[in-house]
Design an enzyme around this catalytic site. Structure first.
Site, PDB file in Angstrom:
ATOM      1  N   HIS B 257       0.853  -1.181   0.000  1.00  0.00           N
ATOM      2  CA  HIS B 257       0.000   0.000   0.000  1.00  0.00           C
ATOM      3  C   HIS B 257       0.894   1.238   0.000  1.00  0.00           C
ATOM      4  O   HIS B 257       1.883   1.270   0.729  1.00  0.00           O
ATOM      5  CB  HIS B 257      -0.890  -0.020   1.250  1.00  0.00           C
ATOM      6  CG  HIS B 257      -2.046   0.923   1.156  1.00  0.00           C
ATOM      7  ND1 HIS B 257      -1.886   2.284   1.273  1.00  0.00           N
ATOM      8  CD2 HIS B 257      -3.357   0.712   0.932  1.00  0.00           C
ATOM      9  CE1 HIS B 257      -3.074   2.863   1.127  1.00  0.00           C
ATOM     10  NE2 HIS B 257      -3.977   1.928   0.922  1.00  0.00           N
ATOM     11  N   ARG B 273      -5.385  10.864  -1.234  1.00  0.00           N
ATOM     12  CA  ARG B 273      -4.984  11.161  -2.600  1.00  0.00           C
ATOM     13  C   ARG B 273      -6.216  11.332  -3.482  1.00  0.00           C
ATOM     14  O   ARG B 273      -6.240  12.165  -4.371  1.00  0.00           O
ATOM     15  CB  ARG B 273      -4.061  10.066  -3.134  1.00  0.00           C
ATOM     16  CG  ARG B 273      -2.651  10.185  -2.553  1.00  0.00           C
ATOM     17  CD  ARG B 273      -1.798   8.982  -2.885  1.00  0.00           C
ATOM     18  NE  ARG B 273      -2.278   7.789  -2.196  1.00  0.00           N
ATOM     19  CZ  ARG B 273      -2.563   6.633  -2.788  1.00  0.00           C
ATOM     20  NH1 ARG B 273      -2.396   6.505  -4.076  1.00  0.00           N
ATOM     21  NH2 ARG B 273      -2.994   5.609  -2.086  1.00  0.00           N
TER      22      ARG B 273
END
Lengths: 251, 610
Positions: B257, B273
């Site tokens: 991740h 994000r």
């Protein structure tokens, strides 16, 4: 930065006849963004490989690492050393059986609690794999989850005056658990059945209202409010039981 | 010697273990679950997102069906999945979600009318149908055509685990917590239970069982930087591997991740994000657009992780006492957005870093996240190699994830596979009798007692188990991380072989009495290095790139030669695993094709041999 931290840590290994309860001192140089998770693992790996403590998720989610930090129960994983003085004293949680050093047996205590309050949905329905799910109002689901957020770390029990005095006290965690089931329409228990579980001195009437439970809860669950509501509900239930039948409908 | 006897022994009491346990108990069988921690602290509790199931109740899930879910899952796996298992999974998932609701999970529900949702940081409205009011709602997750992830706020794993654990208590499932299985009892053909060390007292006990289930979660903790709980160290895989006959499927399939925080490696959500957060380097320069001009920070998990690693390899990472990292910047999103839409991120930053993300940068780096591989089973959950041994959940390679699993599919797998495998365990218990061999039990116990005595007396040497573990961390992070290539993997394998030699020479400094943690580490370090070798050696041999397995020297997905599953077994006394291969799937419902994202070239099945 640049501090040297001194840790005073409770030590006792019940499996070692040569061990007696005492405090050990360790020093570590503090590093940036250090937490007690990092510090205790460094002590174990660099200074004393026998040191017992519990961590699991180390992200404040699982509740494994509760201990008494400078006199206050809390989760070690999200305690930053920069928020603590140079000298840090760590003790195991009281009330729970000691495994060794900072490690305690919370599993047995909590399993006993589930059995006492029958911490599951009581229903006479059977699951039908072909049927659509029963509907529930989203706001109610959110209310139930709000009480379901408890991570059973044991801080509220360790901080509770009643729990420390009487072994059979259910504690805020169990009372909150029952409040969760009272809210849940899937649980078909009646008020009388709930009363039998918590309408006693071991239950809601044992609470002295000191409210340390809410102060130390790392998930900030509104325990004060839940205990208050439960006390009122159970007090009404008690009064209702001694009233003649024709008056009962007023409650 | 204290001996427990039970119909079913579950090694692990997370979601998969408890779901199987409940099925057996429901059918009148006795069950004991072993758990390293109280059941509710299992790593399942940390899963925040949700469970994928094609219920199709929500506006954004309209038109969803198990077929759509199936296609998403197989594409996600980069055609590494066993398609029979993927089919069973998608068909059963909706039933499993409803069963969880029946048992008490407070799923979020559909609220009718116009609702505001977010996509790519921008709000939009969707109309929820009044006739769906109060049915199980769903949210969006990566790699899916529909919104199909059932959720309970940001605590789905927690809520489902608490519900299952109380159901298990109601059914009389015994949980022996703070207990660690350190060896399986078997005769080479049949599994008869496990030798277990009590982590409260240090005592060794024998557990005899007619069926044994490994549901111990992943093995992320063979990596230094992992989002996994500290208990996810592959204990269940190690005891399977040590039998010499049970294979680990696809050990090299490891998911990373992009944004674990530094230190402590706790995950901060992709939503940062998604909402417009950026990644900065040591010079506070936004580097992602240079690598991925179109998608920048919003490329897929694998791609972002790879680019971040590439950038740090150029020396542009930020140095820290915990290793190099990069910065995640969400300051420009503003206080209001952060404290409402990204509240959990703010809490993690404040609680674990002492960083205020409204004004400060968040230290992050790509972090090991999920093990797609595990104890290889057939579609019934029965392990290869030993009769009476089963596996489910992240511990298993059932195998619906192939080389990349989708968010929300792993948490759903625990209860869906738990339901299916539980049913098969019940069939097995009804139809099979087991003969317990006292010789096999005694031998297994003696071997473990001797191992412990040798560790305590430093009979084989005095290597520090933590030092050996750190050497393993250094090697596997460098050799079998996000980017892999032949040269680095060969180096990694030979380093790990040397480290394996050291792991066989560890000895205690602390006497080992009671629940001694140094002994706990010493007992499993050799097995952890073996697992690391399965990962590295499997990755070295697999000369292609598929899903999360990225070979710089073999960038194509090679369906001609590698539409296969690795099966790693460990012969007694060997210094390397034995690798065999089987077809990725026996049944092709969906022939290999393009995933539609991630780019990359494919060498088709029928391409002529090079």
């Amino acid at each position: 930065m640049g501090r040297t931290l001194t840790f005073n840590i409770f030590r006792y290994n019940p499996a070692d006849p040569a061990s007696s309860p005492h405090m050990d001192r360790f020093t570590l140089d503090e590093t940036e963004r250090m937490t007690l998770f990092i510090a205790l693992n460094r002590i174990r790996e660099e200074l004393d490989p026998s040191l017992m403590f519990d961590f699991c998720c180390r992200a404040g989610i699982c509740g494994a690492c509760a201990m008494v930090i400078n006199g206050r129960p809390g989760l070690a994983c999200h305690t930053k050393t920069k928020d603590l003085p140079d000298e840090i004293t760590l003790m195991p949680l009281p009330v729970f059986k000691l495994v060794g050093d900072l490690s305690v047996d919370t599993g047995t205590w909590f399993r006993g609690m589930y059995q006492k309050v029958e911490s599951w949905v009581h229903t006479d329905k059977l699951f039908d794999p072909k049927a659509q799910e029963e509907r529930m109002d989203n706001a109610l689901a959110e209310q139930i989850y709000e009480l379901d957020r408890c991570i059973e770390c044991g801080c509220c029990v360790a901080a509770c005056g009643t729990a420390i005095m009487r072994e059979d006290f259910l504690g805020a965690v169990a009372l909150n658990r029952l409040a969760r089931f009272i809210l849940d329409p899937r649980d078909q228990r009646t008020e009388k059945e709930y009363f039998e579980v918590v309408g006693t001195d071991e239950g809601i009437f044992g609470c002295m209202g000191l409210l340390a439970c809410e102060d130390v809860c790392p998930k900030e669950i509104p325990l004060q409010e839940q205990l208050g509501k439960l006390r009122r509900k159970m007090a009404f239930a008690a009064v209702k039981n001694i009233l003649p039948k024709f008056l009962k409908k007023d409650f | 010697m204290q001996i427990f006897q039970t119909d079913l022994l579950c090694i692990g009491a997370g979601l998969a273990g408890e779901r199987v346990a409940i099925e057996a108990a429901d059918n009148g069988f006795s069950v004991i679950c072993l758990s390293l921690v109280p059941a509710r602290r299992s790593h399942s509790s940390a899963a925040q997102g949700g469970m994928q199931a094609a219920l199709g109740n929500s506006a954004m899930g309209e038109g969803d069906s198990p077929d759509v879910h199936f296609a998403d899952t197989v594409k996600g796996s980069d055609w590494g999945a066993d398609q029979e298992c993927a089919r069973i999974f998608v068909d059963t998932a909706p039933i499993a979600m409803r069963q969880m609701a029946f048992w008490g999970v407070p799923w979020n529900r559909v609220v009718p009318g116009e609702q505001t949702y977010y996509k790519g940081g921008k709000p939009f409205t969707a109309y929820e149908k009044p006739e769906n009011e109060g049915l199980i709602h769903s949210r969006s997750f990566g790699g899916t055509a529909k919104w199909r992830t059932c959720y309970t706020s940001d605590g789905t794993g927690h809520a489902v685990l608490y519900t299952l654990d109380t159901r298990a208590a109601q059914m009389g499932v015994e949980v022996h917590d703070k207990a660690e299985a350190i060896a399986l009892i078997h005769d080479g053909d049949n599994c008869m239970g496990a030798i277990v060390r009590c982590l409260k007292t240090g005592e060794l006990k024998a557990y005899l069982s007619r069926a044994t289930l490994i549901a111990s979660g992943g093995y992320g903790r063979i990596y230094r930087e992992s989002t996994n709980a500290v208990i996810c160290d592959g204990g269940g895989h190690i005891i399977a591997l040590n039998t010499g006959v049970v294979p680990i499927g696809n050990p090299e399939a490891i998911q990373f991740h992009p944004t674990g925080i530094v230190p402590t490696d706790i995950l901060v959500t992709e939503g940062c994000r998604g909402d417009g957060g950026t990644l900065l380097d040591v010079n506070q320069y936004r580097f992602m657009p240079d690598y991925e001009p179109e998608k920048a920070e919003l490329a897929s998990r694998d791609v972002v992780s790879r680019r971040m690693t590439e950038h740090m390899r150029k020396g542009l990472g930020v140095k820290s006492p915990y290793g190099d990292h990069l910065w995640l910047d969400i300051r420009h999103l503003g206080e209001k957005h952060i404290s409402t839409k990204l509240r959990e991120v703010q809490e993690i930053c404040e609680s674990f870093l002492g960083v205020d993300p409204v004004h400060q940068l968040i230290p992050v780096r790509p972090t090991q996240h999920y093990s797609m591989g595990g104890v290889r089973t057939d579609k019934d959950g029965a392990a290869y190699g030993l009769k009476g041994l089963f596996s489910a959940g992240e511990a298993s390679c059932w195998d619906m994830h192939g080389f990349n699993r989708l968010g929300g599919n792993s948490l759903a797998e625990t209860v869906v596979a738990g339901m299916i495998v539980g049913g098969k365990v019940v069939e097995f218990l009804k139809g099979t009798d087991t003969t317990f061999s006292t010789a096999a039990i005694r031998d297994a116990m003696h071997r473990q007692e001797a191992r412990i005595a040798d560790l305590v007396s430093c009979a084989n040497g005095g290597e520090n188990p933590y030092t050996v573990r750190n050497a393993m961390f250094d090697s596997i992070m460098k050799g079998a991380g996000i980017f892999r290539n032949g040269k680095d993997l060969e180096k990694c394998v030979s380093e790990l072989q040397e480290i394996l030699g050291r792991a066989r020479k560890v000895g205690l400094r602390s006497g080992g009495k009671g629940a001694n943690p140094e002994l706990t580490m010493a007992l499993k370090i050799e097995g952890m290095v073996k697992l690391a070798l399965c990962v590295a050696y499997g990755a070295l041999q697999r000369t292609e790139s598929r899903g999360a397995h990225t070979r710089e020297d073999f960038p194509e997905r090679n369906d001609r030669d590698w539409l296969t599953r690795t099966l790693a077994t460990w012969a007694p006394g060997a210094d390397l695993p034995t690798l065999n291969y089987e077809p990725a799937t026996q049944v092709f419902e969906m022939p290999p094709g393009d995933r539609g994202y991630g780019g990359g070239k494919i060498i088709p099945m029928d391409a002529p041999k090079a």
